[in-house]
Write a protein that holds these residues in place. Sequence first.
Motif, PDB file in Angstrom:
ATOM      1  N   SER A   1       0.833  -1.193   0.000  1.00  0.00           N
ATOM      2  CA  SER A   1       0.000   0.000   0.000  1.00  0.00           C
ATOM      3  C   SER A   1       0.877   1.256   0.000  1.00  0.00           C
ATOM      4  CB  SER A   1      -0.905  -0.028   1.221  1.00  0.00           C
ATOM      5  OG  SER A   1      -1.854   0.979   1.138  1.00  0.00           O
ATOM      6  N   GLU A   2       1.952   1.205   0.810  1.00  0.00           N
ATOM      7  CA  GLU A   2       2.897   2.335   0.821  1.00  0.00           C
ATOM      8  C   GLU A   2       3.557   2.490  -0.544  1.00  0.00           C
ATOM      9  OE1 GLU A   2       5.022   3.765   4.861  1.00  0.00           O
ATOM     10  OE2 GLU A   2       5.900   2.033   3.912  1.00  0.00           O
ATOM     11  N   TYR A   3       3.935   1.348  -1.094  1.00  0.00           N
ATOM     12  CA  TYR A   3       4.539   1.337  -2.435  1.00  0.00           C
ATOM     13  C   TYR A   3       3.630   2.101  -3.393  1.00  0.00           C
ATOM     14  CZ  TYR A   3       6.519  -0.852  -6.698  1.00  0.00           C
ATOM     15  OH  TYR A   3       7.103  -1.087  -7.911  1.00  0.00           O
ATOM     16  N   GLY A   4       2.361   1.742  -3.347  1.00  0.00           N
ATOM     17  CA  GLY A   4       1.390   2.363  -4.251  1.00  0.00           C
ATOM     18  C   GLY A   4       1.242   3.843  -3.992  1.00  0.00           C
ATOM     19  N   ILE A   5       1.169   4.208  -2.731  1.00  0.00           N
ATOM     20  CA  ILE A   5       0.822   5.605  -2.434  1.00  0.00           C
ATOM     21  C   ILE A   5       2.008   6.543  -2.713  1.00  0.00           C
ATOM     22  CG2 ILE A   5       1.390   5.952   0.047  1.00  0.00           C
ATOM     23  CD1 ILE A   5      -1.703   6.837   0.129  1.00  0.00           C
TER      24      ILE A   5
END
Lengths: 177, 567
Positions: B55-59
């Motif tokens: 999710s961090e990767y995405g954001i």
Amino acid sequence: MNMTCSLEKRQDNEGSTLAEVIIAILLLSIVIVSGLGILTSTIKLNARTKERDLLLESTTNAIDEFMVFGSRINLDDLSVAVQNNNYNNLSNSFKQELKYSNYGIDYTYEFLNKYELKQADKNNEYYEYQSNPGNGVVVDVTIKGRELTVKSTRKDQYYEAKNWIPEKNEVPFEAPN
Amino acid sequence: MIKNIKNRNEGSAILGVLLAIILIFTAASTAGVLAINNQKMSNKDMEDKSSYYMSEYGIYQARVLVLEKLKNLNREEINKINNSDKPEEAIAIIVDEYLSEKGKGSGELNGEPASYKTSFVSLGIDSWVKEDIYEIRSEGFSKGVKTTLRMPVTSILSSLQRKPMDFKIEEAVLVEENFVFEGGTINGKVGVINPKKDVITLGNATTFTPEKMNIYNYNRFLATPQEMVKFLHRLDASGSAKYLFETESCMNGSTICIVDYKKDIWNLSTEKRKFPTVVQPEIPETKNKLKPMKYGNVDAVTNDGNLILTRAQWVSDNQRILNFSEYGTVYVPEINISMGQVLPIDVGNNHVNIVTDKITIGSGGIEVIGEGSLTIYVTDYEKSRVRDPFNISGATFIAGKTDGKIDNTKITFVVGKHRTPNDKMKLRINGWSGETVNGYYETKLSYSLIASNIDVESSSYNDLNMILHGENDTLYITQASAINSKLIFVPYGKVDYAANNYDGSIIAKDFTIKNAAPVITYAPVDFGKFPIEIHDPSNTNGGDSSNTTITGGITNEHDLLIGKATR
């Protein structure tokens, strides 16, 4: 009369005791074997769980560290600092930030000591690091562009996770717990 | 007795064994259940971490992509935002489409193992949020575990580049305070907003043929035509003494003539004209650098990201073009072009910003290709520590083309503010002034310049818009200079104009036109093409940017407020 009854009873009990003992031994053997089996599996499972936890911890620590440092320091400068294991390679603004952080300096020294630079290709924005945090775990860190991949390996088990290093100081500066 | 005891103990073995079995089984199963639970928790922990990281990767990646898109809105997208009743939604849709195009938004990352993925990254607007507040959302998956992170972003709409605030110029000359008309001809309207007494001066050799002359100041000049003479003066033949006009028409058959002012000269009906105010452009900040590129067989972009073209190259057209359409704002430490090299920069449909510490263009130059435009920001002296950061004294070609025609609004140079009145920028645009320039060294100087304190000393052909927005800036254009521009804009400074024909508008706090030769003829100007914000205080919407037209993406990401990623 009493004598007869006692004898009859005794005869019955004697027969059942033998069967009883045999069954008991059999059951006990089965249970002991099963118990040992379960115990062995449990021990193995626990060991495996501990190993996985170890890998998870190593990976998350590495991700957290590279997210903190990579979002504050130019990735090429970071590779030079790790290679030379030299705090002075870091920018003044980062040092200033460390100064006001409770545990930042120690954390930084620890970080620089922990990792070894395996490969750095500035032009292609590609960097590889490795560390051995103990317990036979090897942590391989790969940074391609801003994409961070950390893979912790121990024996035949590994755990890999990815993240994206932001360019701004968006990751809180916190030492690992 | 012994028998009885014996009898009572018979069968106890099985009970003992059963008890042992129960104990062993209970202990074993408890240990097993604990181990399994531990492993389940460990698995859950692992999946939690993986999904959180995804999710961090995405954001964080989405953050980069969102900014990239917001800096590089093309014309079609800008039109969508302008024409939408709900511009915030239009922005969110445009950004979402871009995220999808880049492999995100609608599915998992390409090529990632199925065990973990990030998806449904989006820029959303919730119904409950206030205007111009957004959220980058990212969902990370690891097997069955999902983590959603949200990152608030505000002020996207208000940070987009806008047209000047409905500022329109209908005058050939618009002056705020001092207007000295010592010679030449003005074909078009002349406006003086707050004329100082005795400073509207007509020279002896003036031929003044305005369509009408508007003097705007309703407090001081609600006046009859007779009162005008208090403020209009002319020089005598010697050029020294001043005396008031005494007649409404051409006087004494002299060269001083005010034509047909009876109806229009006091146009004091309803319009309240005010002088524009200007927001100075800021140099955008970026770490984005050019990747090394070849130009023919020469490294036009060096490993340091410098743009260097100082060797003659004969290459085909398609080898010559450097593609900048992918860049929004890019930092190029040094630009150096000479040896007659013309560097075509393809900006596509985008507005591209180049930030440089030093630009030197000798013989040669830059041509902009594409529907978009290019602004080159030259950093100031203090920052760059470069002695002469802007040097185009020998340049022969700086141009942009629209439909094959030269368009001097396609390239704009914004030069730092370090220069003082004693440190003037001397523009000797053409190093061969007076020569007939032909052949390879074609002179086509066509660009816009935002700077301070300029002397245009000699130029055989100068298709140049000049914007000087600093306090007390001066622009001197001597008789030797030929100007073929549409805009001279010095709202807080002084312009002395003594060149020849000029088609467009001149706007200045103080303006002097002198010598017999100058002829200024009004031509319309589109201020929206320049990276400068001009406000018209007459407009009731002054200061409110919400009703203005968007002309481009954000120039500075710091204008946005971007929060931390949280669950």
